[in-house]
Design a protein around this motif. Structure first.
Motif, PDB file in Angstrom:
ATOM      1  N   ALA A   2       0.852  -1.204   0.000  1.00  0.00           N
ATOM      2  CA  ALA A   2       0.000   0.000   0.000  1.00  0.00           C
ATOM      3  C   ALA A   2       0.886   1.252   0.000  1.00  0.00           C
ATOM      4  O   ALA A   2       1.720   1.408   0.882  1.00  0.00           O
ATOM      5  CB  ALA A   2      -0.917  -0.003   1.212  1.00  0.00           C
ATOM      6  N   PRO A   3       0.690   2.145  -0.975  1.00  0.00           N
ATOM      7  CA  PRO A   3       1.556   3.326  -1.029  1.00  0.00           C
ATOM      8  C   PRO A   3       1.259   4.334   0.078  1.00  0.00           C
ATOM      9  O   PRO A   3       2.121   5.147   0.391  1.00  0.00           O
ATOM     10  CB  PRO A   3       1.255   3.938  -2.397  1.00  0.00           C
ATOM     11  N   ILE A  30       2.128   8.537   4.534  1.00  0.00           N
ATOM     12  CA  ILE A  30       2.863   7.392   4.002  1.00  0.00           C
ATOM     13  C   ILE A  30       3.504   6.665   5.177  1.00  0.00           C
ATOM     14  O   ILE A  30       4.162   7.281   6.004  1.00  0.00           O
ATOM     15  CB  ILE A  30       3.922   7.840   2.970  1.00  0.00           C
ATOM     16  N   HIS A  31       3.246   5.384   5.230  1.00  0.00           N
ATOM     17  CA  HIS A  31       3.802   4.552   6.295  1.00  0.00           C
ATOM     18  C   HIS A  31       4.917   3.708   5.706  1.00  0.00           C
ATOM     19  O   HIS A  31       5.017   3.541   4.487  1.00  0.00           O
ATOM     20  CB  HIS A  31       2.701   3.635   6.852  1.00  0.00           C
ATOM     21  N   TRP A  32       5.745   3.173   6.557  1.00  0.00           N
ATOM     22  CA  TRP A  32       6.674   2.131   6.129  1.00  0.00           C
ATOM     23  C   TRP A  32       6.864   1.176   7.287  1.00  0.00           C
ATOM     24  O   TRP A  32       6.536   1.508   8.431  1.00  0.00           O
ATOM     25  CB  TRP A  32       7.990   2.696   5.587  1.00  0.00           C
ATOM     26  N   THR A  89      -5.323   0.407   2.418  1.00  0.00           N
ATOM     27  CA  THR A  89      -6.230  -0.330   1.534  1.00  0.00           C
ATOM     28  C   THR A  89      -5.777  -0.258   0.086  1.00  0.00           C
ATOM     29  O   THR A  89      -5.393   0.811  -0.394  1.00  0.00           O
ATOM     30  CB  THR A  89      -7.657   0.258   1.634  1.00  0.00           C
ATOM     31  N   LEU A  90      -5.819  -1.379  -0.594  1.00  0.00           N
ATOM     32  CA  LEU A  90      -5.554  -1.438  -2.028  1.00  0.00           C
ATOM     33  C   LEU A  90      -6.813  -1.934  -2.723  1.00  0.00           C
ATOM     34  O   LEU A  90      -7.372  -2.975  -2.355  1.00  0.00           O
ATOM     35  CB  LEU A  90      -4.418  -2.423  -2.311  1.00  0.00           C
ATOM     36  N   SER A 121     -19.603  -5.813  -5.909  1.00  0.00           N
ATOM     37  CA  SER A 121     -18.653  -5.776  -4.809  1.00  0.00           C
ATOM     38  C   SER A 121     -17.328  -5.227  -5.326  1.00  0.00           C
ATOM     39  O   SER A 121     -17.256  -4.736  -6.464  1.00  0.00           O
ATOM     40  CB  SER A 121     -18.473  -7.197  -4.246  1.00  0.00           C
ATOM     41  N   VAL A 122     -16.309  -5.283  -4.505  1.00  0.00           N
ATOM     42  CA  VAL A 122     -14.959  -4.966  -4.977  1.00  0.00           C
ATOM     43  C   VAL A 122     -13.992  -6.002  -4.430  1.00  0.00           C
ATOM     44  O   VAL A 122     -14.195  -6.554  -3.350  1.00  0.00           O
ATOM     45  CB  VAL A 122     -14.473  -3.552  -4.547  1.00  0.00           C
ATOM     46  N   ASN A 123     -12.960  -6.278  -5.211  1.00  0.00           N
ATOM     47  CA  ASN A 123     -11.821  -7.026  -4.694  1.00  0.00           C
ATOM     48  C   ASN A 123     -10.826  -6.021  -4.128  1.00  0.00           C
ATOM     49  O   ASN A 123     -10.529  -5.008  -4.764  1.00  0.00           O
ATOM     50  CB  ASN A 123     -11.172  -7.871  -5.789  1.00  0.00           C
ATOM     51  N   TYR A 124     -10.347  -6.289  -2.954  1.00  0.00           N
ATOM     52  CA  TYR A 124      -9.482  -5.331  -2.281  1.00  0.00           C
ATOM     53  C   TYR A 124      -8.646  -6.063  -1.246  1.00  0.00           C
ATOM     54  O   TYR A 124      -8.896  -7.235  -0.922  1.00  0.00           O
ATOM     55  CB  TYR A 124     -10.320  -4.237  -1.590  1.00  0.00           C
ATOM     56  N   ARG A 125      -7.654  -5.372  -0.754  1.00  0.00           N
ATOM     57  CA  ARG A 125      -6.824  -5.861   0.356  1.00  0.00           C
ATOM     58  C   ARG A 125      -6.700  -4.717   1.345  1.00  0.00           C
ATOM     59  O   ARG A 125      -6.340  -3.608   0.946  1.00  0.00           O
ATOM     60  CB  ARG A 125      -5.430  -6.254  -0.137  1.00  0.00           C
ATOM     61  N   SER A 126      -6.983  -4.976   2.586  1.00  0.00           N
ATOM     62  CA  SER A 126      -6.942  -3.899   3.578  1.00  0.00           C
ATOM     63  C   SER A 126      -6.381  -4.414   4.891  1.00  0.00           C
ATOM     64  O   SER A 126      -6.602  -5.566   5.264  1.00  0.00           O
ATOM     65  CB  SER A 126      -8.366  -3.355   3.784  1.00  0.00           C
TER      66      SER A 126
END
Lengths: 212, 212
Positions: free
Chosen positions: B35-36, B54-56, B86-87, B101-106
């Motif tokens: 995730a940017p 922005i995290h790292w 979230t992406l 719906s949506v496909n996502y990663r969070s």
């Protein structure tokens, strides 16, 4: 992007860098409409909880939705939320770590959402949702049932306490750093639409939504 | 994406759809690293405030940074935050509005960040930040000054109360809808890197970061 603030009267608690603040509705609306998703902050038992969701805008009102069984949505109506939507446009590479930055567009909206009560009102809002993403799709879908509308919670919130924050420039290196022998400038990022992937039950020749 | 939950013990206040929950660290780390940016929720005077940043990640620790003059960062150390990244991967188009719906990663991480106190500790964290985004760049930069490190606040938070939520499938239409004559499937979205745009002071022939 975290960097701070000097906001208009209503935002006394959140300082913002003055040169990056923008509060006109056209800017705010354009960012809200361009952002594919938002993050909504709630306070639940005193703790912050940030949930990603897809928002849509109709005129002066923001909407989002979810399952009526969701405790997050149940808890939300009437309680204050902060809805933030952000687009990353570019990494800004400078000659020192300190002057690195990003170009971005972000909107923050505060308010107390209400849950739409009437089935007809929900259906109209959901039609806007689908039509915002895929113009012309709603009339082609199997219409919603009363049960589906009942199972869907739709929240609405007026856009009346909102601000935008953005950066659109190249690196800002001090004069003394300009000769430092490293690449500096913008590395743009943007969202692309990939090739549509129909499922196995879509009849051959059926067209995907326009623009995909 | 708003849809709800049944979480592990620590998340009793936030239900999540069981089939979409994932709590293994490899999944959580992969999403955080991809995730940017993230959105961090704070509670300020009882109100939710969600800030993009922005995290790292370095091992078991998340970092973010900002100006030491930021009241948001001043207010944060010791107070609980919720960091959500979230992406969005695809729109999932079904035959009814209800089944879209949506496909996502969070990923959602809770904790109480601390502010790094030592200049050396800050510098090491900021080196990780730049190197995570642009491997090899840190040693090529004009080194940070004591003043710059003083002006930069770096917050850290252990990844010990985190969960992932994702969807990766096609549409789930009921049998009775499958013959409805509309396009259904996945419309993928992804982030692209655009062509590097060097600024006017970058010497001709200087190479942009690898991969751009």
């Amino acid at each position: 992007m975290t960097a701070a603030p000097t906001p208009p009267s209503r935002f006394t608690r959140v300082r913002r860098l003055p040169e990056r603040g923008a509060y006109d509705r056209a800017t705010i609306d354009a960012i809200l409409d361009a952002a594919p998703l938002c993050h909504i902050g709630h306070v639940i038992d005193g703790r912050p909880v940030v949930i990603p969701t897809i928002h849509w805008r109709v005129g002066d009102t923001l909407y989002w939705h979810g399952s009526s069984a969701s405790r997050m949505l149940e808890a939300t109506p009437g309680a204050e939320v902060c809805l933030t939507a952000t687009l990353l446009d570019a990494y800004v590479l400078a000659r020192s770590g300190f002057n690195h930055s990003v170009n971005y567009r972000s909107v923050m909206c505060f308010g107390r959402p209400r849950a739409l009560a009437e089935a007809a009102e929900k259906e109209a809002a959901l039609e806007h949702f689908i039509e915002h993403l895929f113009p012309g799709r709603w009339p082609s879908l199997r219409p919603p049932t009363a049960q589906e509308l009942k199972a869907t919670a739709v929240l609405s919130m007026p856009i009346d306490e909102a601000s935008a924050k953005l950066r659109t420039d190249g690196p800002h290196d001090p004069e003394a750093d300009l000769a430092w022998p490293v690449w500096a400038g913008l590395l743009p990022v943007f969202t692309m639409r990939g090739a549509p992937m129909p499922d196995a039950h879509t009849a051959p020749g059926t067209e995907p939504p326009q623009g995909w």
